[in-house]
Design a protein around this motif. Structure first.
Motif, PDB file in Angstrom:
ATOM      1  N   ALA A  17      14.553  -3.338  -2.544  1.00  0.00           N
ATOM      2  CA  ALA A  17      15.427  -2.685  -3.531  1.00  0.00           C
ATOM      3  C   ALA A  17      15.425  -3.472  -4.834  1.00  0.00           C
ATOM      4  O   ALA A  17      15.317  -2.888  -5.920  1.00  0.00           O
ATOM      5  N   ARG A  18      15.519  -4.803  -4.744  1.00  0.00           N
ATOM      6  CA  ARG A  18      15.500  -5.644  -5.955  1.00  0.00           C
ATOM      7  C   ARG A  18      14.188  -5.493  -6.712  1.00  0.00           C
ATOM      8  O   ARG A  18      14.162  -5.526  -7.942  1.00  0.00           O
ATOM      9  N   LEU A  19      13.087  -5.334  -5.979  1.00  0.00           N
ATOM     10  CA  LEU A  19      11.769  -5.223  -6.610  1.00  0.00           C
ATOM     11  C   LEU A  19      11.462  -3.816  -7.113  1.00  0.00           C
ATOM     12  O   LEU A  19      10.441  -3.594  -7.767  1.00  0.00           O
ATOM     13  N   GLY A  20      12.305  -2.853  -6.797  1.00  0.00           N
ATOM     14  CA  GLY A  20      12.088  -1.483  -7.248  1.00  0.00           C
ATOM     15  C   GLY A  20      11.210  -0.657  -6.319  1.00  0.00           C
ATOM     16  O   GLY A  20      10.842   0.465  -6.651  1.00  0.00           O
ATOM     17  N   TYR A  21      10.895  -1.164  -5.145  1.00  0.00           N
ATOM     18  CA  TYR A  21      10.030  -0.434  -4.212  1.00  0.00           C
ATOM     19  C   TYR A  21      10.705   0.808  -3.633  1.00  0.00           C
ATOM     20  O   TYR A  21      10.020   1.708  -3.149  1.00  0.00           O
ATOM     21  N   LEU A  22      12.006   0.868  -3.655  1.00  0.00           N
ATOM     22  CA  LEU A  22      12.705   1.987  -3.026  1.00  0.00           C
ATOM     23  C   LEU A  22      13.001   3.127  -3.998  1.00  0.00           C
ATOM     24  O   LEU A  22      13.566   4.139  -3.603  1.00  0.00           O
ATOM     25  N   ARG A  23      12.597   2.976  -5.234  1.00  0.00           N
ATOM     26  CA  ARG A  23      12.769   4.053  -6.214  1.00  0.00           C
ATOM     27  C   ARG A  23      11.826   5.181  -5.885  1.00  0.00           C
ATOM     28  O   ARG A  23      10.624   4.973  -5.686  1.00  0.00           O
ATOM     29  N   HIS A  24      12.333   6.384  -5.827  1.00  0.00           N
ATOM     30  CA  HIS A  24      11.508   7.539  -5.456  1.00  0.00           C
ATOM     31  C   HIS A  24      10.646   8.062  -6.599  1.00  0.00           C
ATOM     32  O   HIS A  24       9.784   8.896  -6.393  1.00  0.00           O
ATOM     33  N   ASP A  25      10.843   7.528  -7.807  1.00  0.00           N
ATOM     34  CA  ASP A  25       9.997   7.957  -8.919  1.00  0.00           C
ATOM     35  C   ASP A  25       8.671   7.194  -8.917  1.00  0.00           C
ATOM     36  O   ASP A  25       7.798   7.468  -9.714  1.00  0.00           O
ATOM     37  N   GLN A  26       8.539   6.244  -7.991  1.00  0.00           N
ATOM     38  CA  GLN A  26       7.281   5.504  -7.841  1.00  0.00           C
ATOM     39  C   GLN A  26       6.416   6.226  -6.817  1.00  0.00           C
ATOM     40  O   GLN A  26       6.932   6.813  -5.893  1.00  0.00           O
ATOM     41  N   THR A  37       0.838  -1.189   0.000  1.00  0.00           N
ATOM     42  CA  THR A  37       0.000   0.000   0.000  1.00  0.00           C
ATOM     43  C   THR A  37       0.879   1.248   0.000  1.00  0.00           C
ATOM     44  O   THR A  37       2.095   1.178   0.254  1.00  0.00           O
ATOM     45  N   ARG A  38       0.260   2.377  -0.207  1.00  0.00           N
ATOM     46  CA  ARG A  38       1.000   3.642  -0.198  1.00  0.00           C
ATOM     47  C   ARG A  38       1.656   3.885   1.167  1.00  0.00           C
ATOM     48  O   ARG A  38       2.815   4.289   1.244  1.00  0.00           O
ATOM     49  N   THR A  39       0.922   3.645   2.242  1.00  0.00           N
ATOM     50  CA  THR A  39       1.485   3.839   3.589  1.00  0.00           C
ATOM     51  C   THR A  39       2.649   2.889   3.824  1.00  0.00           C
ATOM     52  O   THR A  39       3.675   3.280   4.388  1.00  0.00           O
ATOM     53  N   GLU A  40       2.502   1.648   3.388  1.00  0.00           N
ATOM     54  CA  GLU A  40       3.595   0.685   3.537  1.00  0.00           C
ATOM     55  C   GLU A  40       4.832   1.141   2.780  1.00  0.00           C
ATOM     56  O   GLU A  40       5.953   1.068   3.297  1.00  0.00           O
ATOM     57  N   LEU A  41       4.646   1.637   1.566  1.00  0.00           N
ATOM     58  CA  LEU A  41       5.775   2.137   0.782  1.00  0.00           C
ATOM     59  C   LEU A  41       6.431   3.338   1.452  1.00  0.00           C
ATOM     60  O   LEU A  41       7.659   3.441   1.496  1.00  0.00           O
ATOM     61  N   ARG A  42       5.615   4.249   1.968  1.00  0.00           N
ATOM     62  CA  ARG A  42       6.161   5.443   2.619  1.00  0.00           C
ATOM     63  C   ARG A  42       6.997   5.062   3.837  1.00  0.00           C
ATOM     64  O   ARG A  42       8.091   5.590   4.038  1.00  0.00           O
ATOM     65  N   CYS A  43       6.496   4.138   4.648  1.00  0.00           N
ATOM     66  CA  CYS A  43       7.251   3.676   5.821  1.00  0.00           C
ATOM     67  C   CYS A  43       8.522   2.955   5.391  1.00  0.00           C
ATOM     68  O   CYS A  43       9.603   3.190   5.954  1.00  0.00           O
ATOM     69  N   LEU A  44       8.414   2.090   4.407  1.00  0.00           N
ATOM     70  CA  LEU A  44       9.556   1.320   3.929  1.00  0.00           C
ATOM     71  C   LEU A  44      10.659   2.224   3.404  1.00  0.00           C
ATOM     72  O   LEU A  44      11.837   2.047   3.721  1.00  0.00           O
ATOM     73  N   ARG A  45      10.304   3.204   2.613  1.00  0.00           N
ATOM     74  CA  ARG A  45      11.303   4.111   2.044  1.00  0.00           C
ATOM     75  C   ARG A  45      12.006   4.921   3.123  1.00  0.00           C
ATOM     76  O   ARG A  45      13.214   5.148   3.054  1.00  0.00           O
ATOM     77  N   ARG A  46      11.263   5.346   4.129  1.00  0.00           N
ATOM     78  CA  ARG A  46      11.883   6.098   5.215  1.00  0.00           C
ATOM     79  C   ARG A  46      12.769   5.187   6.064  1.00  0.00           C
ATOM     80  O   ARG A  46      13.818   5.610   6.544  1.00  0.00           O
ATOM     81  N   CYS A  47      12.361   3.957   6.235  1.00  0.00           N
ATOM     82  CA  CYS A  47      13.196   2.976   6.940  1.00  0.00           C
ATOM     83  C   CYS A  47      14.505   2.788   6.175  1.00  0.00           C
ATOM     84  O   CYS A  47      15.578   2.740   6.779  1.00  0.00           O
TER      85      CYS A  47
END
Length: 77
Positions: free
Chosen positions: A67-76, A13-23
């Motif tokens: 990172a491998r899945l591309g979840y940490l890219r900030h253009d997403q 989810t968007r919240t999960e991505l936001r938390c993950l990226r900040r982590c």
């Protein structure tokens, strides 16, 4: 947002991505919570769900897989 399905991982989810990226940036649960208007306990719970969805045992493995899945890219979103 569905970034693909590597080894059975589920979309985040968007919240999960936001938390993950900040982590991934090295922020604490308290810092993430303050920014996203969540408690540190809520952030920890969100990140626990992320690790379950990614099918990994801990945050370090989760960040590597994300990172491998591309979840940490900030253009997403």
């Amino acid at each position: 947002m569905d970034m693909g399905n590597d080894q059975g991982s589920l979309p985040l989810t968007r919240t999960e991505l936001r938390c993950l990226r900040r982590c991934a940036e090295g922020r604490t649960d308290q810092e993430i919570g303050a920014e996203l208007e969540l408690t540190a306990t809520e952030v920890a719970a969100v990140l626990s769900v992320v690790m379950l969805k990614l099918r990994v045992p801990n945050r370090m493995a989760g960040l590597a897989k994300a990172a491998r899945l591309g979840y940490l890219r900030h253009d997403q979103a």
